[in-house]
Design a protein around this motif. Structure first.
Motif, PDB file in Angstrom:
ATOM      1  N   SER A 281      11.262  20.574  25.329  1.00  0.00           N
ATOM      2  CA  SER A 281      10.439  19.927  26.347  1.00  0.00           C
ATOM      3  C   SER A 281       9.004  19.683  25.879  1.00  0.00           C
ATOM      4  N   GLY A 282       8.577  20.362  24.834  1.00  0.00           N
ATOM      5  CA  GLY A 282       7.214  20.194  24.334  1.00  0.00           C
ATOM      6  C   GLY A 282       6.234  21.224  24.871  1.00  0.00           C
ATOM      7  N   ALA A 283       6.673  22.108  25.735  1.00  0.00           N
ATOM      8  CA  ALA A 283       5.774  23.128  26.281  1.00  0.00           C
ATOM      9  C   ALA A 283       5.263  24.054  25.181  1.00  0.00           C
ATOM     10  N   ALA A 284       6.086  24.343  24.208  1.00  0.00           N
ATOM     11  CA  ALA A 284       5.673  25.216  23.109  1.00  0.00           C
ATOM     12  C   ALA A 284       4.624  24.532  22.236  1.00  0.00           C
ATOM     13  N   ASP A 285       4.698  23.201  22.117  1.00  0.00           N
ATOM     14  CA  ASP A 285       3.695  22.468  21.335  1.00  0.00           C
ATOM     15  C   ASP A 285       2.304  22.661  21.912  1.00  0.00           C
ATOM     16  N   TYR A 286       2.195  22.585  23.230  1.00  0.00           N
ATOM     17  CA  TYR A 286       0.891  22.769  23.872  1.00  0.00           C
ATOM     18  C   TYR A 286       0.369  24.184  23.639  1.00  0.00           C
ATOM     19  N   ASP A 287       1.241  25.170  23.750  1.00  0.00           N
ATOM     20  CA  ASP A 287       0.821  26.553  23.506  1.00  0.00           C
ATOM     21  C   ASP A 287       0.319  26.736  22.078  1.00  0.00           C
ATOM     22  N   ARG A 288       1.042  26.169  21.104  1.00  0.00           N
ATOM     23  CA  ARG A 288       0.600  26.265  19.711  1.00  0.00           C
ATOM     24  C   ARG A 288      -0.731  25.543  19.512  1.00  0.00           C
ATOM     25  N   HIS A 289      -0.885  24.398  20.183  1.00  0.00           N
ATOM     26  CA  HIS A 289      -2.143  23.649  20.081  1.00  0.00           C
ATOM     27  C   HIS A 289      -3.302  24.492  20.632  1.00  0.00           C
ATOM     28  N   CYS A 290      -3.085  25.141  21.763  1.00  0.00           N
ATOM     29  CA  CYS A 290      -4.139  25.974  22.362  1.00  0.00           C
ATOM     30  C   CYS A 290      -4.524  27.124  21.434  1.00  0.00           C
ATOM     31  N   LEU A 291      -3.540  27.770  20.835  1.00  0.00           N
ATOM     32  CA  LEU A 291      -3.843  28.875  19.922  1.00  0.00           C
ATOM     33  C   LEU A 291      -4.628  28.390  18.713  1.00  0.00           C
ATOM     34  N   ARG A 292      -4.212  27.263  18.143  1.00  0.00           N
ATOM     35  CA  ARG A 292      -4.933  26.719  16.996  1.00  0.00           C
ATOM     36  C   ARG A 292      -6.341  26.293  17.389  1.00  0.00           C
ATOM     37  N   HIS A 293      -6.472  25.701  18.564  1.00  0.00           N
ATOM     38  CA  HIS A 293      -7.793  25.270  19.043  1.00  0.00           C
ATOM     39  C   HIS A 293      -8.730  26.474  19.201  1.00  0.00           C
ATOM     40  N   LEU A 294      -8.222  27.541  19.787  1.00  0.00           N
ATOM     41  CA  LEU A 294      -9.036  28.750  19.953  1.00  0.00           C
ATOM     42  C   LEU A 294      -9.434  29.349  18.606  1.00  0.00           C
ATOM     43  N   ARG A 295      -8.539  29.275  17.638  1.00  0.00           N
ATOM     44  CA  ARG A 295      -8.816  29.825  16.315  1.00  0.00           C
ATOM     45  C   ARG A 295      -9.847  28.981  15.570  1.00  0.00           C
ATOM     46  N   GLU A 296      -9.722  27.644  15.658  1.00  0.00           N
ATOM     47  CA  GLU A 296     -10.595  26.762  14.890  1.00  0.00           C
ATOM     48  C   GLU A 296     -11.873  26.365  15.620  1.00  0.00           C
ATOM     49  N   HIS A 297     -11.851  26.374  16.945  1.00  0.00           N
ATOM     50  CA  HIS A 297     -13.009  25.968  17.747  1.00  0.00           C
ATOM     51  C   HIS A 297     -13.258  26.976  18.868  1.00  0.00           C
TER      52      HIS A 297
END
Length: 73
Positions: free
Chosen positions: A29-45
């Motif tokens: 469904s793509g829900a996991a993609d958003y979670d991974r994006h949020c984790l990467r965003h928090l790590r990088e920004h």
């Protein structure tokens, strides 16, 4: 008369199946993609706010349109 109590292994198997089904549905469904994006965003920004799901979906759609991949259909 009641039957024997289910063993621990008998209770764990349905829980694993439910967890696997949940994981599978989130992946397709793509829900996991958003979670991974949020984790990467928090790590990088860490100083910037995490984008909302709606903002992420809009960005993802724009990116797909601007950078098309070869598709069979």
């Amino acid at each position: 008369m009641t039957g024997p109590a289910p063993s621990a292994a008998g209770r764990i198997a349905p829980i694993r199946l439910i967890r696997w089904i949940r994981w599978y549905l989130r992946e397709i469904s793509g829900a996991a993609d958003y979670d991974r994006h949020c984790l990467r965003h928090l790590r990088e920004h860490p100083d910037r706010p995490v984008p909302t799901r709606r903002a992420y979906e809009a960005w993802r759609t724009r990116r797909r349109e601007e950078h098309p991949q070869t598709r069979c259909c």
